[in-house]
Write a protein that holds these residues in place. Sequence first.
Motif, mmCIF file in Angstrom:
data_model
loop_
_atom_site.group_PDB
_atom_site.id
_atom_site.type_symbol
_atom_site.label_atom_id
_atom_site.label_comp_id
_atom_site.label_asym_id
_atom_site.label_seq_id
_atom_site.Cartn_x
_atom_site.Cartn_y
_atom_site.Cartn_z
ATOM 1 N N ASP A 10 -15.961 -5.540 0.284
ATOM 2 C CA ASP A 10 -16.946 -5.915 -0.802
ATOM 3 C C ASP A 10 -16.369 -6.594 -1.945
ATOM 4 O OD1 ASP A 10 -18.959 -4.763 0.769
ATOM 5 O OD2 ASP A 10 -19.004 -2.752 -0.292
ATOM 6 N N LEU A 11 -15.211 -5.961 -2.261
ATOM 7 C CA LEU A 11 -14.338 -6.817 -3.322
ATOM 8 C C LEU A 11 -13.771 -8.048 -3.044
ATOM 9 C CD1 LEU A 11 -12.053 -3.547 -4.510
ATOM 10 C CD2 LEU A 11 -14.177 -4.634 -5.485
ATOM 11 N N GLN A 12 -13.441 -8.474 -1.818
ATOM 12 C CA GLN A 12 -13.182 -9.608 -1.470
ATOM 13 C C GLN A 12 -14.235 -10.757 -1.291
ATOM 14 O OE1 GLN A 12 -10.368 -9.233 1.724
ATOM 15 N NE2 GLN A 12 -10.182 -11.313 1.846
ATOM 16 N N ASP A 13 -15.453 -10.104 -0.796
ATOM 17 C CA ASP A 13 -16.707 -10.937 -0.710
ATOM 18 C C ASP A 13 -17.293 -11.071 -2.322
ATOM 19 O OD1 ASP A 13 -16.604 -10.670 1.891
ATOM 20 O OD2 ASP A 13 -18.232 -9.315 1.837
ATOM 21 N N ARG A 14 -16.801 -10.520 -3.347
ATOM 22 C CA ARG A 14 -17.286 -10.952 -4.732
ATOM 23 C C ARG A 14 -16.182 -11.810 -5.386
ATOM 24 N NH1 ARG A 14 -17.796 -5.239 -7.054
ATOM 25 N NH2 ARG A 14 -18.272 -6.056 -8.852
ATOM 26 N N GLY A 15 -15.142 -12.069 -4.554
ATOM 27 C CA GLY A 15 -14.019 -12.859 -5.076
ATOM 28 C C GLY A 15 -13.059 -12.156 -6.102
ATOM 29 N N LEU A 16 -13.277 -10.847 -6.412
ATOM 30 C CA LEU A 16 -12.226 -10.027 -7.195
ATOM 31 C C LEU A 16 -10.942 -9.815 -6.479
ATOM 32 C CD1 LEU A 16 -14.796 -7.271 -8.297
ATOM 33 C CD2 LEU A 16 -14.150 -9.189 -9.383
ATOM 34 N N VAL A 17 -10.780 -9.940 -5.166
ATOM 35 C CA VAL A 17 -9.667 -9.741 -4.420
ATOM 36 C C VAL A 17 -9.414 -11.158 -3.725
ATOM 37 C CG1 VAL A 17 -8.587 -8.678 -2.440
ATOM 38 C CG2 VAL A 17 -9.940 -7.296 -3.967
ATOM 39 N N LEU A 18 -8.266 -11.712 -3.772
ATOM 40 C CA LEU A 18 -8.225 -12.977 -3.184
ATOM 41 C C LEU A 18 -7.471 -12.775 -1.717
ATOM 42 C CD1 LEU A 18 -6.587 -14.730 -6.204
ATOM 43 C CD2 LEU A 18 -8.849 -15.142 -5.317
ATOM 44 N N ALA A 19 -6.780 -11.701 -1.597
ATOM 45 C CA ALA A 19 -6.021 -11.366 -0.044
ATOM 46 C C ALA A 19 -5.664 -9.970 -0.342
ATOM 47 C CB ALA A 19 -4.560 -12.441 -0.068
ATOM 48 N N ARG A 20 -5.715 -9.325 0.906
ATOM 49 C CA ARG A 20 -5.503 -8.004 0.999
ATOM 50 C C ARG A 20 -5.184 -7.634 2.408
ATOM 51 N NH1 ARG A 20 -10.316 -6.593 2.941
ATOM 52 N NH2 ARG A 20 -10.458 -4.374 3.155
ATOM 53 N N GLY A 21 -4.136 -6.494 2.548
ATOM 54 C CA GLY A 21 -3.861 -6.070 4.060
ATOM 55 C C GLY A 21 -2.821 -5.053 4.030
ATOM 56 N N PRO A 22 -2.618 -4.373 5.098
ATOM 57 C CA PRO A 22 -1.843 -3.359 5.288
ATOM 58 C C PRO A 22 -0.457 -3.827 5.394
ATOM 59 C CG PRO A 22 -2.904 -3.813 7.311
ATOM 60 C CD PRO A 22 -3.587 -4.718 6.486
ATOM 61 N N LEU A 23 0.246 -2.838 5.018
ATOM 62 C CA LEU A 23 1.917 -3.194 5.192
ATOM 63 C C LEU A 23 2.506 -2.340 6.385
ATOM 64 C CD1 LEU A 23 2.730 -2.518 1.347
ATOM 65 C CD2 LEU A 23 2.665 -4.661 2.348
ATOM 66 N N VAL A 24 3.250 -3.192 6.947
ATOM 67 C CA VAL A 24 3.698 -2.884 8.480
ATOM 68 C C VAL A 24 5.342 -2.958 8.333
ATOM 69 C CG1 VAL A 24 1.631 -2.845 9.793
ATOM 70 C CG2 VAL A 24 3.324 -4.560 9.659
ATOM 71 N N ASP A 25 6.053 -2.176 9.233
ATOM 72 C CA ASP A 25 7.579 -2.527 9.356
ATOM 73 C C ASP A 25 8.350 -2.559 7.898
ATOM 74 O OD1 ASP A 25 7.365 -3.014 12.078
ATOM 75 O OD2 ASP A 25 6.754 -5.013 11.557
ATOM 76 N N GLN A 26 7.830 -1.751 7.136
ATOM 77 C CA GLN A 26 8.292 -1.485 5.694
ATOM 78 C C GLN A 26 9.475 -0.191 5.992
ATOM 79 O OE1 GLN A 26 5.472 -0.653 6.666
ATOM 80 N NE2 GLN A 26 4.467 0.812 5.311
ATOM 81 N N ASP A 27 10.430 -0.340 5.018
ATOM 82 C CA ASP A 27 11.440 0.595 5.014
ATOM 83 C C ASP A 27 11.012 1.733 4.518
ATOM 84 O OD1 ASP A 27 13.492 -1.310 5.656
ATOM 85 O OD2 ASP A 27 13.973 -1.881 3.682
ATOM 86 N N ASP A 28 10.051 1.880 3.551
ATOM 87 C CA ASP A 28 9.296 3.184 2.964
ATOM 88 C C ASP A 28 8.047 3.428 3.605
ATOM 89 O OD1 ASP A 28 8.193 5.327 1.365
ATOM 90 O OD2 ASP A 28 9.481 4.568 -0.383
ATOM 91 N N GLU A 29 7.628 4.195 4.538
ATOM 92 C CA GLU A 29 6.491 4.285 4.874
ATOM 93 C C GLU A 29 5.491 4.827 3.851
ATOM 94 O OE1 GLU A 29 5.257 3.823 8.109
ATOM 95 O OE2 GLU A 29 7.256 2.898 8.450
ATOM 96 N N ARG A 30 5.613 5.122 2.790
ATOM 97 C CA ARG A 30 4.670 5.441 1.899
ATOM 98 C C ARG A 30 3.778 4.152 1.238
ATOM 99 N NH1 ARG A 30 7.337 6.909 -3.228
ATOM 100 N NH2 ARG A 30 8.879 5.524 -2.509
#
Length: 118
Positions: A38-58
Motif C-alpha cells: 500500500d505504501l509503495q502504491d501510494r508512492g511513499l516507498v520507492l523500493a523495499r524488500g527483505p535482506l538475505v545472506d546478511q552477517d547479522d540475522e536480525r
Amino acid sequence: MRFDRYTVILLTLRADAPAMTDDEAAELQDRHLAHGADLQDRGLVLARGPLVDQDDERYRGFSVWSVDPETARQHAEADPAVRAGRLAVDVMTWMMPAGNLQFSQVRAPRSIAEVTAD
C-alpha cells in the motif's frame, strides 16, 4: 556537487519478539506485505524488500522512501509486524550524487502466496 537525499528504513528483528505459531507468523507476514505494498502504491516507498545472506540475522528488511524521516517513521511504525512487537524500525537519511539512482514503479507482493507464485 548536488546530492539526492532519501529516507532509508532498516527493519530488525527484536530480541524480545513474541513467540508465534507458524499460522500466526504467516498471517502477520501477509499483513506486513500488504501494508508495504500500500505504501509503495501510494508512492511513499520507492523500493523495499527483505535482506538475505546478511552477517547479522536480525536485519530483516530495507526500504527507500520518498518522504522525510519523520513521515517515513510514522508509516513504518504502523506496520503490523512493528505494532505486534516483532520488528523494530531504524530511520536514516541516505545521500548520493544527484541522479545516481532512478526508481521505477513496480507491483509489490501483497502476500506470501504472491511471493512464492511462479
